[in-house]
Design a protein around this motif. Structure first.
Motif, PDB file in Angstrom:
ATOM      1  N   ASP A 213       3.586  -5.072  -6.414  1.00 59.87           N
ATOM      2  CA  ASP A 213       3.136  -4.524  -5.138  1.00 59.87           C
ATOM      3  C   ASP A 213       2.331  -3.260  -5.402  1.00 59.87           C
ATOM      4  O   ASP A 213       2.901  -2.194  -5.649  1.00 59.87           O
ATOM      5  CB  ASP A 213       4.334  -4.235  -4.234  1.00 59.87           C
ATOM      6  CG  ASP A 213       5.100  -5.506  -3.888  1.00 59.87           C
ATOM      7  OD1 ASP A 213       4.441  -6.532  -3.645  1.00 59.87           O
ATOM      8  OD2 ASP A 213       6.342  -5.475  -3.879  1.00 59.87           O
ATOM      9  N   ILE A 214       1.013  -3.412  -5.367  1.00 63.00           N
ATOM     10  CA  ILE A 214       0.134  -2.258  -5.577  1.00 63.00           C
ATOM     11  C   ILE A 214       0.409  -1.221  -4.501  1.00 63.00           C
ATOM     12  O   ILE A 214       0.463  -0.035  -4.775  1.00 63.00           O
ATOM     13  CB  ILE A 214      -1.334  -2.708  -5.591  1.00 63.00           C
ATOM     14  CG1 ILE A 214      -1.523  -3.788  -6.672  1.00 63.00           C
ATOM     15  CG2 ILE A 214      -2.267  -1.516  -5.833  1.00 63.00           C
ATOM     16  CD1 ILE A 214      -2.874  -4.465  -6.655  1.00 63.00           C
ATOM     17  N   PHE A 215       0.602  -1.680  -3.284  1.00 59.03           N
ATOM     18  CA  PHE A 215       1.264  -0.866  -2.267  1.00 59.03           C
ATOM     19  C   PHE A 215       1.769  -1.774  -1.157  1.00 59.03           C
ATOM     20  O   PHE A 215       1.209  -2.827  -0.882  1.00 59.03           O
ATOM     21  CB  PHE A 215       0.354   0.231  -1.685  1.00 59.03           C
ATOM     22  CG  PHE A 215      -0.608  -0.242  -0.635  1.00 59.03           C
ATOM     23  CD1 PHE A 215      -0.198  -0.435   0.686  1.00 59.03           C
ATOM     24  CD2 PHE A 215      -1.930  -0.502  -0.938  1.00 59.03           C
ATOM     25  CE1 PHE A 215      -1.087  -0.875   1.660  1.00 59.03           C
ATOM     26  CE2 PHE A 215      -2.823  -0.942   0.023  1.00 59.03           C
ATOM     27  CZ  PHE A 215      -2.395  -1.137   1.334  1.00 59.03           C
ATOM     28  N   GLU A 216       2.847  -1.350  -0.536  1.00 62.39           N
ATOM     29  CA  GLU A 216       3.310  -1.905   0.724  1.00 62.39           C
ATOM     30  C   GLU A 216       3.479  -0.732   1.677  1.00 62.39           C
ATOM     31  O   GLU A 216       4.089   0.280   1.333  1.00 62.39           O
ATOM     32  CB  GLU A 216       4.632  -2.645   0.562  1.00 62.39           C
ATOM     33  CG  GLU A 216       4.504  -3.910  -0.272  1.00 62.39           C
ATOM     34  CD  GLU A 216       5.778  -4.711  -0.284  1.00 62.39           C
ATOM     35  OE1 GLU A 216       5.924  -5.616   0.564  1.00 62.39           O
ATOM     36  OE2 GLU A 216       6.641  -4.435  -1.136  1.00 62.39           O
ATOM     37  N   GLY A 217       2.928  -0.876   2.866  1.00 63.71           N
ATOM     38  CA  GLY A 217       2.927   0.226   3.825  1.00 63.71           C
ATOM     39  C   GLY A 217       3.741  -0.084   5.064  1.00 63.71           C
ATOM     40  O   GLY A 217       3.268   0.147   6.183  1.00 63.71           O
ATOM     41  N   ALA A 218       4.956  -0.597   4.886  1.00 64.27           N
ATOM     42  CA  ALA A 218       5.817  -0.866   6.038  1.00 64.27           C
ATOM     43  C   ALA A 218       6.045   0.433   6.816  1.00 64.27           C
ATOM     44  O   ALA A 218       6.453   1.444   6.248  1.00 64.27           O
ATOM     45  CB  ALA A 218       7.147  -1.442   5.573  1.00 64.27           C
ATOM     46  N   LEU A 219       5.773   0.395   8.109  1.00 66.78           N
ATOM     47  CA  LEU A 219       5.825   1.598   8.940  1.00 66.78           C
ATOM     48  C   LEU A 219       6.821   1.378  10.073  1.00 66.78           C
ATOM     49  O   LEU A 219       6.477   0.834  11.123  1.00 66.78           O
ATOM     50  CB  LEU A 219       4.430   1.911   9.501  1.00 66.78           C
ATOM     51  CG  LEU A 219       4.295   3.155  10.377  1.00 66.78           C
ATOM     52  CD1 LEU A 219       4.660   4.419   9.600  1.00 66.78           C
ATOM     53  CD2 LEU A 219       2.863   3.271  10.911  1.00 66.78           C
ATOM     54  N   ASN A 220       8.087   1.791   9.831  1.00 61.12           N
ATOM     55  CA  ASN A 220       9.059   1.666  10.920  1.00 61.12           C
ATOM     56  C   ASN A 220       9.239   2.966  11.692  1.00 61.12           C
ATOM     57  O   ASN A 220       9.988   3.017  12.664  1.00 61.12           O
ATOM     58  CB  ASN A 220      10.410   1.137  10.411  1.00 61.12           C
ATOM     59  CG  ASN A 220      11.135   2.087   9.469  1.00 61.12           C
ATOM     60  OD1 ASN A 220      11.085   3.298   9.607  1.00 61.12           O
ATOM     61  ND2 ASN A 220      11.837   1.519   8.495  1.00 61.12           N
ATOM     62  N   GLY A 221       8.556   4.032  11.254  1.00 62.18           N
ATOM     63  CA  GLY A 221       8.523   5.275  12.009  1.00 62.18           C
ATOM     64  C   GLY A 221       9.706   6.194  11.810  1.00 62.18           C
ATOM     65  O   GLY A 221       9.725   7.307  12.349  1.00 62.18           O
TER      66      GLY A 221
END
Length: 366
Positions: A213-221
């Protein structure tokens, strides 16, 4: 990895006769054992001068030693180049492609899966309003997400992804620098990702892991915020000698426990970022805007240590699930936080939204 995704793996195995897999959300708190060897920085180096974090004015240089451009898309046209990209996962089980492409289905029944895990979107080329979900203009590809799947009480969103037809794998003589310049949405519940995963072999067999995963940007706040990016290889077996994550370098901005990069200059959303990896046969190093964030040992092999097919590149805009959507997607977040609190967090709850990609490039070493 969610139980739902484990079930999918079992399903794919029964369909295709081998292990398969894809992007999975490591729940914050589920991490593998982390082995940190301080002082061993590997052969990462630093990139040429990159834009300051949040600077939209230009692009950074390539990693020293990587000057052979072997794959790229600058998204300078008016449509997605389907000679380069598929728009579903390599696995079968999903609906028929809206835009048929035999080269995206090298094995009968493959290449149509339109979601993974417990995500609340389905990947489409055109949503139910007839709108294109892959929009190319102003020198960038926009992967769109809309709340238009109105007949499904759970998966009410339609979104977009791309998967490269070209694939890659380093060896003792060849390594790669894989990089993209992206702009991420700040909508609560979105889960943009840039990653590499195993293709299928000629018999329709794949393996999972490996995955980087080069990046994962999960945004749950809440736990996963706009100042964070998850970066890691998935280790479930012989991807490392120990069978656990083996981090050999981490910057001051990287949390090795949860494998998250933390920006010290504010939100990473709605501004251009360059994110990449230096990928070698035995290791991978991660970069954000030219700064090395983490290095770890990693081999592109199955859990049992056997060779696996080469990797394709994926970029997708997922929605929801237990990671990104832990407190609701979009306006559902307002059940927990007021509009003022959402604004103070620098977030949005509005759809449609999009992930923009300025370019994707793969360089090979000299």
């Amino acid at each position: 990895m969610s139980n739902f995704f484990a079930t999918l793996i079992m399903l794919f195995t029964s369909l295709f006769g081998g292990e398969t897999g894809g992007s999975q959300p490591p729940e914050n708190g589920s991490g593998d054992d982390v082995v940190v060897e301080d002082g061993n920085t590997q052969d990462g180096g630093a990139t040429d001068p990159a834009p300051e974090s949040g600077d939209d004015s230009g692009e950074s240089g390539i990693l020293p030693g990587y000057d052979q451009l072997v794959f790229n898309d600058e998204f300078d046209g008016s449509d997605l180049d389907r000679n380069l990209w598929c728009t579903r996962y390599v696995y079968g089980g999903g609906p028929s492609l809206q835009i048929p492409d035999d080269s995206c289905q090298p094995v009968t029944g493959a290449g149509t899966l339109d979601f993974l895990n417990d995500e609340r979107q389905r990947y489409v080329d055109y949503n139910r309003s007839g709108e294109s979900m892959h929009v190319v203009n102003e020198g960038a590809l926009k992967l769109r997400a809309t709340a238009t799947r109105t007949n499904d009480s759970y998966a009410g969103y339609e979104s977009a992804m791309i998967r490269s037809k070209a694939n890659f794998k380093p060896d003792s003589s060849n390594s790669y620098f894989i990089v993209a310049r992206v702009k991420l949405p700040n909508v609560v519940g979105t889960w943009p990702a840039f990653w590499i995963n195993s293709d299928l072999d000629a018999n329709g067999n794949g393996a999972w892991p490996p995955e980087i995963d080069i990046f994962e940007g999960a945004l749950n706040g809440v736990e996963d915020t706009a100042t964070m990016l998850h970066q890691a290889g998935i280790v479930k077996g012989q991807q490392t000698a120990s069978g656990s994550t083996e981090i050999t370098y981490q910057s001051d901005d990287f949390d090795a426990t949860w494998k998250n990069y933390h920006s010290d200059s504010g939100s990473l959303r709605n501004r251009w970022l360059e994110v990449g990896i230096e990928w070698k046969a035995e290791s991978v190093c991660y970069y954000v805007n030219g700064d090395k964030t983490m290095c770890e040992n990693y081999r592109w092999v199955s859990n049992q240590g056997s060779s696996t097919p080469n990797a394709h590149i994926l970029v997708n805009l997922a929605i929801g699930g237990q990671w990104a959507g832990r407190y609701g997607v979009g306006e559902e977040f307002l059940e927990h936080y007021s509009a003022q609190e959402v604004a103070e967090k620098g977030l949005s709850t509005s759809f449609p939204t999009e992930m923009a990609i300025d370019y994707i490039r793969v360089y090979k070493n000299n």
